[in-house]
Design a protein around this motif. Structure first.
Motif, PDB file in Angstrom:
ATOM      1  N   TYR A   1       6.028   3.316  -3.390  1.00  0.00           N
ATOM      2  CA  TYR A   1       6.604   2.254  -2.570  1.00  0.00           C
ATOM      3  C   TYR A   1       5.500   1.659  -1.704  1.00  0.00           C
ATOM      4  O   TYR A   1       4.600   2.376  -1.243  1.00  0.00           O
ATOM      5  CB  TYR A   1       7.719   2.863  -1.722  1.00  0.00           C
ATOM      6  N   SER A   2       5.548   0.364  -1.477  1.00  0.00           N
ATOM      7  CA  SER A   2       4.470  -0.310  -0.744  1.00  0.00           C
ATOM      8  C   SER A   2       4.201   0.336   0.609  1.00  0.00           C
ATOM      9  O   SER A   2       3.038   0.482   1.028  1.00  0.00           O
ATOM     10  CB  SER A   2       4.809  -1.795  -0.562  1.00  0.00           C
TER      11      SER A   2
ATOM     12  N   SER B   1       1.717   3.431   0.757  1.00  0.00           N
ATOM     13  CA  SER B   1       0.393   3.261   0.159  1.00  0.00           C
ATOM     14  C   SER B   1      -0.644   4.206   0.767  1.00  0.00           C
ATOM     15  O   SER B   1      -1.497   4.749   0.056  1.00  0.00           O
ATOM     16  CB  SER B   1      -0.067   1.808   0.300  1.00  0.00           C
TER      17      SER B   1
ATOM     18  N   CYS C   1       0.382 -10.525  -3.000  1.00  0.00           N
ATOM     19  CA  CYS C   1       0.364  -9.188  -3.592  1.00  0.00           C
ATOM     20  C   CYS C   1      -1.070  -8.676  -3.699  1.00  0.00           C
ATOM     21  O   CYS C   1      -1.369  -7.523  -3.376  1.00  0.00           O
ATOM     22  CB  CYS C   1       0.998  -9.264  -4.974  1.00  0.00           C
TER      23      CYS C   1
ATOM     24  N   PHE D   1      -2.303  -7.640  -0.250  1.00  0.00           N
ATOM     25  CA  PHE D   1      -1.744  -6.396   0.286  1.00  0.00           C
ATOM     26  C   PHE D   1      -2.402  -5.180  -0.352  1.00  0.00           C
ATOM     27  O   PHE D   1      -2.732  -4.208   0.339  1.00  0.00           O
ATOM     28  CB  PHE D   1      -0.233  -6.326   0.082  1.00  0.00           C
ATOM     29  N   TYR D   2      -2.592  -5.214  -1.666  1.00  0.00           N
ATOM     30  CA  TYR D   2      -3.133  -4.047  -2.354  1.00  0.00           C
ATOM     31  C   TYR D   2      -4.659  -4.006  -2.373  1.00  0.00           C
ATOM     32  O   TYR D   2      -5.240  -3.098  -2.964  1.00  0.00           O
ATOM     33  CB  TYR D   2      -2.557  -3.948  -3.771  1.00  0.00           C
TER      34      TYR D   2
ATOM     35  N   PRO E   1       0.549  -3.759  -8.890  1.00  0.00           N
ATOM     36  CA  PRO E   1       1.974  -3.887  -8.552  1.00  0.00           C
ATOM     37  C   PRO E   1       2.863  -3.846  -9.792  1.00  0.00           C
ATOM     38  O   PRO E   1       2.498  -4.341 -10.857  1.00  0.00           O
ATOM     39  CB  PRO E   1       2.056  -5.251  -7.866  1.00  0.00           C
TER      40      PRO E   1
ATOM     41  N   LEU F   1       8.136  -6.254  -6.771  1.00  0.00           N
ATOM     42  CA  LEU F   1       7.759  -7.035  -5.602  1.00  0.00           C
ATOM     43  C   LEU F   1       9.010  -7.632  -4.972  1.00  0.00           C
ATOM     44  O   LEU F   1       9.902  -8.104  -5.676  1.00  0.00           O
ATOM     45  CB  LEU F   1       6.797  -8.158  -6.022  1.00  0.00           C
TER      46      LEU F   1
ATOM     47  N   ILE G   1       5.630  -7.337   2.222  1.00  0.00           N
ATOM     48  CA  ILE G   1       5.552  -7.060   0.792  1.00  0.00           C
ATOM     49  C   ILE G   1       6.318  -5.773   0.515  1.00  0.00           C
ATOM     50  O   ILE G   1       5.952  -4.697   1.003  1.00  0.00           O
ATOM     51  CB  ILE G   1       4.087  -6.890   0.329  1.00  0.00           C
TER      52      ILE G   1
ATOM     53  N   ASP H   1       6.788  -1.728  -5.296  1.00  0.00           N
ATOM     54  CA  ASP H   1       5.868  -0.607  -5.460  1.00  0.00           C
ATOM     55  C   ASP H   1       4.743  -0.994  -6.403  1.00  0.00           C
ATOM     56  O   ASP H   1       4.777  -2.043  -7.059  1.00  0.00           O
ATOM     57  CB  ASP H   1       6.604   0.634  -5.974  1.00  0.00           C
ATOM     58  N   ALA H   2       3.732  -0.127  -6.455  1.00  0.00           N
ATOM     59  CA  ALA H   2       2.568  -0.381  -7.300  1.00  0.00           C
ATOM     60  C   ALA H   2       2.136   0.900  -7.978  1.00  0.00           C
ATOM     61  O   ALA H   2       2.386   2.003  -7.493  1.00  0.00           O
ATOM     62  CB  ALA H   2       1.419  -0.951  -6.472  1.00  0.00           C
TER      63      ALA H   2
ATOM     64  N   SER I   1      -1.062 -10.205   5.871  1.00  0.00           N
ATOM     65  CA  SER I   1      -0.745  -9.083   4.995  1.00  0.00           C
ATOM     66  C   SER I   1      -0.289  -7.909   5.845  1.00  0.00           C
ATOM     67  O   SER I   1      -0.990  -7.493   6.776  1.00  0.00           O
ATOM     68  CB  SER I   1      -1.982  -8.688   4.180  1.00  0.00           C
TER      69      SER I   1
END
Length: 448
Positions: free
Chosen positions: A76-77, A80, A122, A125-126, A136, A139, A302, A305-306, A383
């Motif tokens: 989940y974002s 992270s 996206c 954020f990552y 990702p 989203l 955001i 998940d990724a 972000s």
């Protein structure tokens, strides 16, 4: 008939542990893509496992300490930092940034690399510690849901786009004869603070909200936080905002809107699949979340998940895992995933497919989240944070807001206290993850 050499060779297993959410058959389309990938790459076996998103960090840590981490895991974002901090029994990080493993390759096993095609919000954020850490899969962001029948009855033809316009619309709804007792609802939830502050380009954490390096300080009294708290408090004081009495009560707020006890509701873009665009609900529309009109909208929360890639893989397993990540996010596959799950497209190519084939024209509410995520100035504040100790920080935020809304606490004084509580949680998390010896299990708790 004899078997081919490929049939006789053992297949390389890609063990994929993905976040499950409370939606029926959520991962079934991914399992279908895995079977397709296996047919295209018969030297691989892709094993898809699901785990409830709040439990996944604990599951991965347990497997890693036992020496059997998954090849890919989707966090989940908001978890992270926990992915970054998950280690093996000898203290090595379980995951490695995907960008470093892809390098300058434009395809892997024939699957085009999609990192450069990620939507900007996206991608930003990552980007953690200078490179894209994960790919990702799903989203989402926060949107405004409006009962247009109530809005039109109140004499308003346009859905509000700023806080002031929304306040005025709430006041007009409150004056309706026989109208609802309240005008608007949303939960007390840390995600909404992240959205509101990102819209204003503000920061919660040092080190560019934890993206440039691990965050060490938190501030819940910034001008952006206090502007949101004051606006929210005014709505509550006028009786226009309704609180259900429970943190993160998305179901309760959804019921208030569905039963037409309010005219407006803030919710995730995932809710579009369940309550908007249905011919039986012509009075419901979805729009971008109103922003503080004193500043241009800068960014968004955001969600989703990724997929994180295990470190130390042999080249064959590594490339199979990376190729599978790209395959899931090919424009066509990502477009189909959007239709099946409600996930906002994570790549520009997927959004283009949906536009070209007429999906967005036929389902315009699904375009809203994509449009809102494009509304970013790409500043550090646009972000949302990579929170160490997210659960403790989010709890401090929610408790403070409840005191302001329910008990009339002074906003600045209460959020000053919340900052101290959040800082204590952040310090404890960092000490736990950077220290020697066994960790306090609390580091694995997911803060939403």
């Amino acid at each position: 008939m004899g078997s081919s050499a490929a049939d006789r060779s053992p297949r390389t297993v890609i063990d994929v542990l993905l976040s499950e959410y409370p939606f029926p058959g959520f991962l079934e389309p991914v399992r279908q893509r895995a079977a397709e990938f296996e047919r295209a790459h018969p030297e691989y076996q892709v094993v898809i496992r699901g785990c409830y998103y709040e439990d996944l960090p604990t599951q991965v840590s347990t497997e890693a300490l036992a020496g059997k981490p998954p090849t890919i895991a989707s966090y989940y974002s908001g978890a992270s930092q926990q992915a970054i901090d998950t280690v093996t029994a000898d203290g090595r990080p379980v995951f490695t940034p995907v960008a470093g493993q892809i390098g300058d390759r434009t395809e892997i096993l024939g699957e085009p690399v999609i990192l450069d095609d990620l939507v900007d919000a996206c991608r930003d954020f990552y980007r953690i510690g200078g490179e894209i850490a994960a790919v990702p899969l799903t989203l989402s962001t926060m949107l405004l849901y409006t009962n247009t029948a109530m809005l039109h009855a109140a004499g308003i033809d346009t859905v509000p786009s700023t806080w002031d316009e929304l306040s005025a619309a709430c006041a007009a709804v409150a004056r309706l004869d026989g109208g609802p007792a309240h005008a608007i609802t949303w939960p007390i939830d840390g995600k909404l603070f992240q959205q509101a502050v990102a819209l204003q380009g503000g920061l919660f954490l040092d080190n560019e909200n934890g993206h440039a390096a691990r965050a060490t300080t938190v501030d819940l009294t910034s001008a952006e936080v206090m502007a949101y708290v004051e606006w929210w408090r005014e709505l509550a004081q006028r009786g226009q905002y309704v609180y259900t009495g429970k943190f993160e009560d998305w179901l309760g707020n959804g019921a208030a809107f569905a039963e037409q006890r309010v005219a407006f509701r803030v919710d995730s873009s995932f809710a579009i699949n369940f309550m908007s665009g249905d011919p039986a609900e012509p009075h419901v529309t979805v729009s971008m979340l109103p922003y503080n009109g004193r500043t241009a909208p800068a960014g968004n929360w955001i969600g989703g998940d990724a997929m994180w890639l295990a470190d130390g893989l042999d080249p064959v397993t590594r490339d199979g895992a990376l190729a599978f990540m790209q395959y899931l996010n090919s424009p066509r596959n990502a477009a189909e995933w959007h239709k099946a799950s409600g996930s906002t497209p994570v790549t520009k190519g997927a959004a283009a497919v949906l536009e070209t084939e007429g999906w967005f024209a036929a389902h315009p509410v699904h375009r809203v989240a994509t449009g809102q995520l494009e509304r970013t100035d790409r500043s550090p504040g646009s972000s949302v944070p990579v929170f160490p100790g997210s659960h403790g920080i989010q709890t401090a935020i929610m408790a403070a807001m409840e005191d302001v809304v329910v008990r009339g606490a002074d906003p600045l004084a209460r959020f000053t206290r919340a900052t101290a509580e959040a800082q204590k949680a952040l310090d404890h998390y960092n000490a736990t993850c950077l220290g020697e010896g066994p960790r306090d299990p609390g580091w694995l708790v997911v803060g939403t």
